[in-house]
Design a protein around this motif. Structure first.
Motif, PDB file in Angstrom:
ATOM      1  N   TYR A  45       1.036  -1.378   0.380  1.00  0.00           N
ATOM      2  CA  TYR A  45       0.056   0.158   0.257  1.00  0.00           C
ATOM      3  C   TYR A  45       1.172   1.690   0.240  1.00  0.00           C
ATOM      4  CZ  TYR A  45      -4.009   2.870   0.831  1.00  0.00           C
ATOM      5  OH  TYR A  45      -5.344   3.726   0.065  1.00  0.00           O
ATOM      6  N   GLU A  95      -5.096   8.249  -5.164  1.00  0.00           N
ATOM      7  CA  GLU A  95      -4.221   7.307  -6.200  1.00  0.00           C
ATOM      8  C   GLU A  95      -2.936   8.578  -7.869  1.00  0.00           C
ATOM      9  OE1 GLU A  95      -4.857   3.932  -7.700  1.00  0.00           O
ATOM     10  OE2 GLU A  95      -4.927   3.541  -5.992  1.00  0.00           O
ATOM     11  N   THR A 106      -8.016   5.066   5.223  1.00  0.00           N
ATOM     12  CA  THR A 106      -7.767   5.966   3.805  1.00  0.00           C
ATOM     13  C   THR A 106      -8.325   7.208   3.616  1.00  0.00           C
ATOM     14  OG1 THR A 106      -6.371   4.541   2.603  1.00  0.00           O
ATOM     15  CG2 THR A 106      -7.233   6.100   1.720  1.00  0.00           C
ATOM     16  N   GLY A 137     -11.896  -0.336  -3.340  1.00  0.00           N
ATOM     17  CA  GLY A 137     -11.949  -0.044  -1.590  1.00  0.00           C
ATOM     18  C   GLY A 137     -12.549   1.017  -1.776  1.00  0.00           C
ATOM     19  N   ILE A 138     -11.483   2.407  -2.080  1.00  0.00           N
ATOM     20  CA  ILE A 138     -11.980   3.681  -2.026  1.00  0.00           C
ATOM     21  C   ILE A 138     -13.373   4.239  -2.629  1.00  0.00           C
ATOM     22  CG2 ILE A 138     -11.142   6.276  -2.307  1.00  0.00           C
ATOM     23  CD1 ILE A 138      -7.702   5.308  -1.801  1.00  0.00           C
ATOM     24  N   GLU A 167     -11.480   8.859  -5.368  1.00  0.00           N
ATOM     25  CA  GLU A 167     -10.433   7.835  -6.268  1.00  0.00           C
ATOM     26  C   GLU A 167      -8.610   8.686  -6.612  1.00  0.00           C
ATOM     27  OE1 GLU A 167     -11.366   4.147  -8.689  1.00  0.00           O
ATOM     28  OE2 GLU A 167     -12.887   5.023  -8.386  1.00  0.00           O
ATOM     29  N   SER A 222      -6.713  -3.340  -7.503  1.00  0.00           N
ATOM     30  CA  SER A 222      -6.619  -1.731  -6.767  1.00  0.00           C
ATOM     31  C   SER A 222      -5.400  -1.763  -5.988  1.00  0.00           C
ATOM     32  CB  SER A 222      -7.556  -1.706  -5.622  1.00  0.00           C
ATOM     33  OG  SER A 222      -8.838  -1.728  -6.462  1.00  0.00           O
ATOM     34  N   PHE A 223      -5.011  -2.438  -5.269  1.00  0.00           N
ATOM     35  CA  PHE A 223      -3.803  -2.040  -4.093  1.00  0.00           C
ATOM     36  C   PHE A 223      -2.498  -2.328  -5.411  1.00  0.00           C
ATOM     37  CE2 PHE A 223      -7.134  -2.634  -0.642  1.00  0.00           C
ATOM     38  CZ  PHE A 223      -6.186  -1.740  -0.034  1.00  0.00           C
ATOM     39  N   LEU A 275      -6.840  -4.957   3.469  1.00  0.00           N
ATOM     40  CA  LEU A 275      -7.442  -4.191   2.747  1.00  0.00           C
ATOM     41  C   LEU A 275      -8.596  -3.674   2.827  1.00  0.00           C
ATOM     42  CD1 LEU A 275      -5.769  -6.836  -0.830  1.00  0.00           C
ATOM     43  CD2 LEU A 275      -4.626  -4.845   0.981  1.00  0.00           C
ATOM     44  N   SER A 307      -8.512   0.199   2.812  1.00  0.00           N
ATOM     45  CA  SER A 307      -9.657   1.372   1.682  1.00  0.00           C
ATOM     46  C   SER A 307     -10.181   2.507   3.183  1.00  0.00           C
ATOM     47  CB  SER A 307     -10.407   0.077   1.159  1.00  0.00           C
ATOM     48  OG  SER A 307      -9.324  -0.510   0.374  1.00  0.00           O
ATOM     49  N   LEU A 362     -10.386  -5.922  -5.528  1.00  0.00           N
ATOM     50  CA  LEU A 362      -9.249  -5.207  -4.246  1.00  0.00           C
ATOM     51  C   LEU A 362      -8.043  -5.721  -4.696  1.00  0.00           C
ATOM     52  CD1 LEU A 362      -9.935  -3.292  -1.653  1.00  0.00           C
ATOM     53  CD2 LEU A 362     -10.408  -5.910  -0.756  1.00  0.00           C
ATOM     54  N   HIS A 385      -9.363   2.535  -7.330  1.00  0.00           N
ATOM     55  CA  HIS A 385      -9.348   1.352  -6.264  1.00  0.00           C
ATOM     56  C   HIS A 385     -10.688   1.844  -5.691  1.00  0.00           C
ATOM     57  CE1 HIS A 385      -8.859   0.554  -2.013  1.00  0.00           C
ATOM     58  NE2 HIS A 385      -7.367   0.897  -3.021  1.00  0.00           N
TER      59      HIS A 385
END
Ligand SMILES: [Zn+2]
Length: 298
Positions: free
Chosen positions: A81, A263, A129, A194-195, A259, A183-184, A122, A126, A180, A192
């Protein structure tokens, strides 16, 4: 997240006072003065029980955070991450605490899939964050995270996968495990899941998904609405860092902008400075400055 929530501080004493009062009145009705004394005593006992029950969470959190953050979790986050890696020391400590609380208190269920510690990390990473710089934020609106073995369709079957995640108005978040992980794995593609889904969940306390970051001051909200309209137009013309998925729906615009904020922070700051600034103020985080600090360039 705090060891002791504000509401715990006043709620337990308030419940206690009500129990003592009710016990006394009821006792007096049943048996005059001795009855009132006995009723009052029963109320006090009830009040202590309530305190113990409601204080349990603080005690559990205290015990949880008394141990050092597990070294293999830290190693896993550092390897997987990028945002964790760039957090300033104080926020990284809060991130670790919040991740531990999230993993221990939030329900995560695998659907035809095993929920491993890594997956829990994870998911927690998310959500945290978004909330790491909001000490009072608890994600109370989240009822459960469901982890699916694959992308899915609108009937929740896997035959024609089109969705990687979903946030429901009743507080359930669904995430596809491969999406997921992906995304990481790719930290700067502005994708992403999760975000994205937890950004939708931020809006759950409000009456509808309006795409306005909840809790923004009224003047700032009006600014955001104007800004969002301009930016959605820019998206429709295809001149944006933000995912075009956000072009036609304000709630989706907010989620994809969030996101991009985490990111593609440097790019968002350079090409959509106003969006970047509202989100930086809102989340109380400055990921582009942290990228500057570690010498990253666009
Ligand atoms: Zn969405």
């Amino acid at each position: 997240m705090r060891l002791e929530r504000d509401s715990d501080r006043w709620f337990a004493p308030a419940v206690g006072a009500v129990l003592v009062g009710a016990g006394t009145v009821l006792g007096a009705l049943l048996g005059a003065v001795p009855g009132a004394v006995a009723g009052g005593a029963a109320g006090v006992a009830g009040a202590f029980a309530a305190r113990r029950f409601l204080g349990g969470r603080s005690a559990r959190r205290q015990a949880l955070l008394a141990a050092p953050f597990p070294a293999r979790w830290r190693e896993f986050l550092l390897d997987n991450y990028d945002h964790y890696d760039r957090l300033p020391a104080d926020l990284r400590r809060r991130f670790e605490d919040d991740v531990r609380i999230f993993v221990s208190e939030k329900r995560m269920t695998g659907i035809e899939a095993k929920v491993t510690d890594e997956l829990r990390l994870l998911v927690a990473a998310s959500a945290v964050t978004l909330s790491v710089a909001w000490p009072d934020y608890e994600w109370d609106q989240l009822t459960e995270v469901l982890l699916y073995p694959n992308d899915f369709d609108r009937d929740y079957s896997f035959e024609s996968p089109e969705l990687a995640g979903q946030a429901h108005p009743w507080g359930t978040v669904i995430l596809s495990i491969p999406a997921l992980r992906e995304s990481f794995a790719d930290p700067d593609d502005a994708y992403h899941v999760g975000i994205h889904e937890f950004a939708h969940l931020l809006e759950l306390d409000t009456t509808r998904f309006s795409g306005i970051p909840p809790g923004l001051a009224p003047a700032r909200s009006r600014e955001w609405v104007e800004l969002m309209e301009r930016e959605m137009e820019r998206l429709r013309r295809g001149k944006s860092v933000i995912d075009e998925y956000g072009a036609n729906d304000p709630a989706e615009f907010l989620a994809v902008a969030v996101e991009a904020f985490f990111e593609s922070a440097l790019e968002l700051r350079r090409r959509h400075r106003e969006v970047y600034e509202v989100l930086a103020e809102y989340f109380r985080q400055d990921p582009a400055a942290w990228d500057d600090a570690r010498g990253l360039r666009l």
